[in-house]
Motif scaffolding. Structure first.
Motif, PDB file in Angstrom:
ATOM      1  N   ALA A  84      29.477  43.992  37.043  1.00  0.00           N
ATOM      2  CA  ALA A  84      28.484  43.025  36.556  1.00  0.00           C
ATOM      3  C   ALA A  84      28.281  41.973  37.645  1.00  0.00           C
ATOM      4  O   ALA A  84      29.033  41.902  38.612  1.00  0.00           O
ATOM      5  N   ASN A  85      27.271  41.137  37.488  1.00  0.00           N
ATOM      6  CA  ASN A  85      26.995  40.096  38.479  1.00  0.00           C
ATOM      7  C   ASN A  85      26.761  38.777  37.791  1.00  0.00           C
ATOM      8  O   ASN A  85      26.137  38.714  36.733  1.00  0.00           O
ATOM      9  N   GLY A  86      27.272  37.687  38.424  1.00  0.00           N
ATOM     10  CA  GLY A  86      27.243  36.377  37.798  1.00  0.00           C
ATOM     11  C   GLY A  86      26.410  35.370  38.548  1.00  0.00           C
ATOM     12  O   GLY A  86      26.202  35.460  39.762  1.00  0.00           O
ATOM     13  N   ALA A  87      25.910  34.371  37.818  1.00  0.00           N
ATOM     14  CA  ALA A  87      25.185  33.229  38.375  1.00  0.00           C
ATOM     15  C   ALA A  87      25.445  32.049  37.449  1.00  0.00           C
ATOM     16  O   ALA A  87      25.975  32.212  36.347  1.00  0.00           O
ATOM     17  N   SER A  88      25.057  30.843  37.865  1.00  0.00           N
ATOM     18  CA  SER A  88      25.409  29.686  37.045  1.00  0.00           C
ATOM     19  C   SER A  88      24.562  28.470  37.364  1.00  0.00           C
ATOM     20  O   SER A  88      23.939  28.372  38.416  1.00  0.00           O
ATOM     21  N   THR A  89      24.575  27.535  36.420  1.00  0.00           N
ATOM     22  CA  THR A  89      24.214  26.145  36.663  1.00  0.00           C
ATOM     23  C   THR A  89      25.518  25.369  36.742  1.00  0.00           C
ATOM     24  O   THR A  89      26.597  25.961  36.796  1.00  0.00           O
ATOM     25  N   GLN A  90      25.440  24.037  36.703  1.00  0.00           N
ATOM     26  CA  GLN A  90      26.657  23.231  36.708  1.00  0.00           C
ATOM     27  C   GLN A  90      27.461  23.385  35.425  1.00  0.00           C
ATOM     28  O   GLN A  90      28.663  23.116  35.405  1.00  0.00           O
ATOM     29  N   THR A  91      26.817  23.801  34.340  1.00  0.00           N
ATOM     30  CA  THR A  91      27.496  23.811  33.047  1.00  0.00           C
ATOM     31  C   THR A  91      27.697  25.192  32.449  1.00  0.00           C
ATOM     32  O   THR A  91      28.604  25.393  31.659  1.00  0.00           O
ATOM     33  N   ARG A  92      26.857  26.165  32.836  1.00  0.00           N
ATOM     34  CA  ARG A  92      26.900  27.478  32.186  1.00  0.00           C
ATOM     35  C   ARG A  92      26.920  28.602  33.209  1.00  0.00           C
ATOM     36  O   ARG A  92      26.171  28.575  34.188  1.00  0.00           O
ATOM     37  N   ALA A  93      27.781  29.607  32.977  1.00  0.00           N
ATOM     38  CA  ALA A  93      27.814  30.821  33.796  1.00  0.00           C
ATOM     39  C   ALA A  93      27.302  31.993  32.978  1.00  0.00           C
ATOM     40  O   ALA A  93      27.603  32.107  31.785  1.00  0.00           O
ATOM     41  N   VAL A  94      26.517  32.877  33.611  1.00  0.00           N
ATOM     42  CA  VAL A  94      26.005  34.078  32.955  1.00  0.00           C
ATOM     43  C   VAL A  94      26.481  35.306  33.728  1.00  0.00           C
ATOM     44  O   VAL A  94      26.616  35.288  34.952  1.00  0.00           O
ATOM     45  N   PHE A  95      26.753  36.399  32.989  1.00  0.00           N
ATOM     46  CA  PHE A  95      27.226  37.651  33.569  1.00  0.00           C
ATOM     47  C   PHE A  95      26.311  38.766  33.071  1.00  0.00           C
ATOM     48  O   PHE A  95      26.212  38.982  31.861  1.00  0.00           O
ATOM     49  N   ARG A 129      17.303  28.825  37.277  1.00  0.00           N
ATOM     50  CA  ARG A 129      16.865  30.229  37.224  1.00  0.00           C
ATOM     51  C   ARG A 129      17.889  31.130  37.902  1.00  0.00           C
ATOM     52  O   ARG A 129      18.258  30.924  39.049  1.00  0.00           O
ATOM     53  N   ALA A 130      18.370  32.151  37.183  1.00  0.00           N
ATOM     54  CA  ALA A 130      19.267  33.167  37.739  1.00  0.00           C
ATOM     55  C   ALA A 130      18.466  34.435  38.007  1.00  0.00           C
ATOM     56  O   ALA A 130      17.652  34.849  37.176  1.00  0.00           O
ATOM     57  N   VAL A 131      18.686  35.049  39.174  1.00  0.00           N
ATOM     58  CA  VAL A 131      17.976  36.265  39.568  1.00  0.00           C
ATOM     59  C   VAL A 131      18.988  37.366  39.864  1.00  0.00           C
ATOM     60  O   VAL A 131      19.939  37.150  40.626  1.00  0.00           O
ATOM     61  N   TRP A 132      18.794  38.550  39.257  1.00  0.00           N
ATOM     62  CA  TRP A 132      19.586  39.738  39.548  1.00  0.00           C
ATOM     63  C   TRP A 132      18.804  40.638  40.495  1.00  0.00           C
ATOM     64  O   TRP A 132      17.594  40.817  40.336  1.00  0.00           O
ATOM     65  N   MET A 133      19.498  41.227  41.469  1.00  0.00           N
ATOM     66  CA  MET A 133      18.850  41.976  42.546  1.00  0.00           C
ATOM     67  C   MET A 133      19.496  43.333  42.742  1.00  0.00           C
ATOM     68  O   MET A 133      20.684  43.420  43.079  1.00  0.00           O
ATOM     69  N   GLY A 134      18.717  44.397  42.539  1.00  0.00           N
ATOM     70  CA  GLY A 134      19.158  45.742  42.856  1.00  0.00           C
ATOM     71  C   GLY A 134      20.304  46.233  42.010  1.00  0.00           C
ATOM     72  O   GLY A 134      20.599  45.718  40.935  1.00  0.00           O
ATOM     73  N   GLY A 135      20.972  47.308  42.513  1.00  0.00           N
ATOM     74  CA  GLY A 135      22.104  47.909  41.830  1.00  0.00           C
ATOM     75  C   GLY A 135      21.882  49.386  41.578  1.00  0.00           C
ATOM     76  O   GLY A 135      20.831  49.960  41.883  1.00  0.00           O
ATOM     77  N   GLY A 186      24.973  45.498  41.602  1.00  0.00           N
ATOM     78  CA  GLY A 186      23.933  44.785  42.332  1.00  0.00           C
ATOM     79  C   GLY A 186      24.460  43.429  42.763  1.00  0.00           C
ATOM     80  O   GLY A 186      25.632  43.273  43.111  1.00  0.00           O
ATOM     81  N   ALA A 187      23.607  42.415  42.707  1.00  0.00           N
ATOM     82  CA  ALA A 187      24.005  41.057  43.059  1.00  0.00           C
ATOM     83  C   ALA A 187      23.169  40.080  42.254  1.00  0.00           C
ATOM     84  O   ALA A 187      22.103  40.434  41.727  1.00  0.00           O
ATOM     85  N   ALA A 188      23.649  38.835  42.145  1.00  0.00           N
ATOM     86  CA  ALA A 188      22.917  37.797  41.419  1.00  0.00           C
ATOM     87  C   ALA A 188      23.217  36.437  42.025  1.00  0.00           C
ATOM     88  O   ALA A 188      24.272  36.216  42.606  1.00  0.00           O
ATOM     89  N   THR A 189      22.273  35.521  41.865  1.00  0.00           N
ATOM     90  CA  THR A 189      22.464  34.126  42.290  1.00  0.00           C
ATOM     91  C   THR A 189      21.513  33.263  41.488  1.00  0.00           C
ATOM     92  O   THR A 189      20.712  33.754  40.679  1.00  0.00           O
ATOM     93  N   VAL A 219      16.466  35.076  34.330  1.00  0.00           N
ATOM     94  CA  VAL A 219      16.520  34.292  33.092  1.00  0.00           C
ATOM     95  C   VAL A 219      16.586  32.820  33.458  1.00  0.00           C
ATOM     96  O   VAL A 219      16.916  32.468  34.595  1.00  0.00           O
ATOM     97  N   GLN A 220      16.254  31.962  32.520  1.00  0.00           N
ATOM     98  CA  GLN A 220      16.525  30.529  32.627  1.00  0.00           C
ATOM     99  C   GLN A 220      17.878  30.283  31.965  1.00  0.00           C
ATOM    100  O   GLN A 220      18.034  30.469  30.757  1.00  0.00           O
ATOM    101  N   ILE A 221      18.862  29.862  32.755  1.00  0.00           N
ATOM    102  CA  ILE A 221      20.244  29.859  32.299  1.00  0.00           C
ATOM    103  C   ILE A 221      20.472  28.925  31.110  1.00  0.00           C
ATOM    104  O   ILE A 221      21.310  29.197  30.247  1.00  0.00           O
ATOM    105  N   HIS A 222      19.738  27.823  31.026  1.00  0.00           N
ATOM    106  CA  HIS A 222      19.985  26.860  29.950  1.00  0.00           C
ATOM    107  C   HIS A 222      19.433  27.332  28.605  1.00  0.00           C
ATOM    108  O   HIS A 222      19.682  26.698  27.574  1.00  0.00           O
TER     109      HIS A 222
END
Length: 454
Positions: free
Chosen positions: A390-401, A157-163, A441-444, A182-185
């Protein structure tokens, strides 16, 4: 050569440390040259074996404490059973080699070798396990790297915060309290997650396997030092967690599985502080960056290293070691372009950054960094549209922006989400949309490298 066969019912006498066969008054010690064989060996008393060698092809059961003080351990093809409350000790004078035990039962506790990160076995074989006191985790050597044994279930799960957000009427909000996920997969649009405890922008973020953290706040000359967090799994509103060691905006944050680090900021700044992710409270001094910078989320990490890559006005790259604290260390290379406002994320081995204000303003460029080896960044591909903040987050296989402002003005905010496969290279593809148009903002994520617990 004479042969003596001893029958089952014949006398076998031990007296005054002498051994006799067929006599009640032995005068000599017994020496056996060659091998001896038994179907089962059971030690009924306390046994001290100065040298225990050979091959035992049946089960060995110890019902009292056993001490092997020297020599070589034997080879066993069956079970070694150590009874409840008993110990088997191998002294420093004993030697051992790697063998195979099909089944080993321990009825009380089993303690693997333990120590700090610097005390890991130097010549470990694949499969070696070790308890790391620095990270408070069990690790194993896979032949190339120490990996953490991980039993935490993560959702990706990736979470975006503020901005800085475009409101429903089309106007511009300086800051917002919006969070979505979002669910990254999968693919698709973001869903409302909850509300920040404090509206924020120009913040930075990291995540444990349990919590998402938002650090700092800023807008023009206004800066704050608060840290707020929420649970990945349940969603909902963020709560006050503690304070950074300073008021700051445009910082960069990254983390191991147990420790979060925030560095740099508007000014620019070179201050680094850290937080123990499982302990609610304020952050503490970690050290100083080599270069003063405002990273604005130009950070990513492996389980052991946090990397600060770029961030106005520098293209320099440096890293820190989570476990040891201290000042930044030269990474040995530079970004493909100087500047900040890049969306950043990583797997355990590769950092990915997209967009930003350097090179061509509101550029689409994506670059990659090999975290363990260091060196210069490599061009990876392009975002679907150039943007900054923009802000990014990831799993081991996929990065989202997600999000960002587009040319010619950062106030032209967008809600686009792109994604890439981290292990490959190439241009990003469309993932979906955030719940609102915003940037800075930020994301993780709960799966982001260490970074949500590698």
């Amino acid at each position: 050569m004479a042969t003596i066969r001893q029958g089952y019912s014949d006398d076998f006498t031990i007296k005054n440390s002498k051994v006799g066969i067929g006599t009640s008054d032995p005068t000599e010690a017994l020496e056996v040259i060659g091998g001896s064989r038994s179907q089962d060996i059971k030690v009924a008393g306390i046994a001290t074996l100065t040298s225990y060698e050979g091959f035992q092809n049946r089960n060995t059961s110890y019902i009292e404490n056993v001490n092997i003080s020297g020599g070589e351990s034997g080879t066993l093809s069956g079970e070694v059973v150590v009874g409840s409350g008993l110990t088997m000790s191998v002294g420093t004078a004993a030697t051992s080699g790697q063998g195979n035990i099909e089944c080993m039962k321990v009825y009380d506790t089993f303690n693997p070798p333990c120590g700090g990160t610097n005390g890991r076995p130097a010549a470990a074989k694949p499969g070696t396990i070790y308890y790391n006191k620095d990270f408070k985790t069990i690790e194993y050597w896979d032949g190339s790297f120490w990996r953490q044994v991980d039993n935490v279930a993560r959702t990706g799960r990736a979470v975006w915060m503020g901005g800085n957000q475009t409101n429903a009427a089309g106007g511009q909000d300086d800051v917002c309290a919006t969070t979505d996920y979002v669910q990254i997969h999968t693919l698709g649009n973001a869903i409302d997650f909850g509300t920040l405890n404090q509206s924020t922008a120009q913040n930075s973020s990291y995540g444990s396997s349990i919590d998402a953290f938002s650090n700092g706040f800023g807008q023009s000359s206004t800066q704050q030092n608060y840290i707020q967090n929420a649970k990945f799994a349940s969603g909902g509103n963020f709560e006050d967690f503690g304070d950074l060691s300073r008021v700051v905006r445009m910082s960069g944050s990254c983390n191991s599985s147990t420790r979060g680090v925030t560095g740099g900021g508007a000014g620019p700044s070179n201050v680094i502080d850290y937080l123990e992710l499982q302990t609610k409270g304020n952050s503490l001094d970690f050290g100083d960056l080599l270069v003063s910078r405002r990273p604005n989320n130009c950070t990513f990490s492996s389980p052991t290293r946090g990397v600060f890559a770029g961030g106005g006005p520098s293209d320099n790259i440096e890293f820190i070691i989570f476990a040891s604290k201290g000042n930044g260390i030269d990474f040995g290379g530079v970004c493909t372009f100087a500047g900040g406002y890049k969306a950043s994320s990583s797997s355990t081995t590769r950092g990915i950054q997209g967009g930003g204000s350097g090179g061509a303003a509101y550029g689409p460029a994506i670059e990659s960094h090999e975290i363990a080896s260091g060196g210069n960044a490599t061009r990876f591909g392009d975002l679907t549209i150039g943007r900054l903040g923009a802000n990014g987050a990831s799993t081991q296989t996929r990065a989202v922006f997600g999000g960002g402002g587009v040319a010619p003005d950062a106030a032209l905010r967008r809600n686009y989400i792109d994604y890439v496969t981290i292990s490959s290279s190439g241009n990003a593809a469309d993932f979906g949309d955030l719940t609102s148009k915003r940037c800075m903002g930020a994301a993780t994520s709960d799966s982001h490298g260490g970074l949500g617990g590698f």
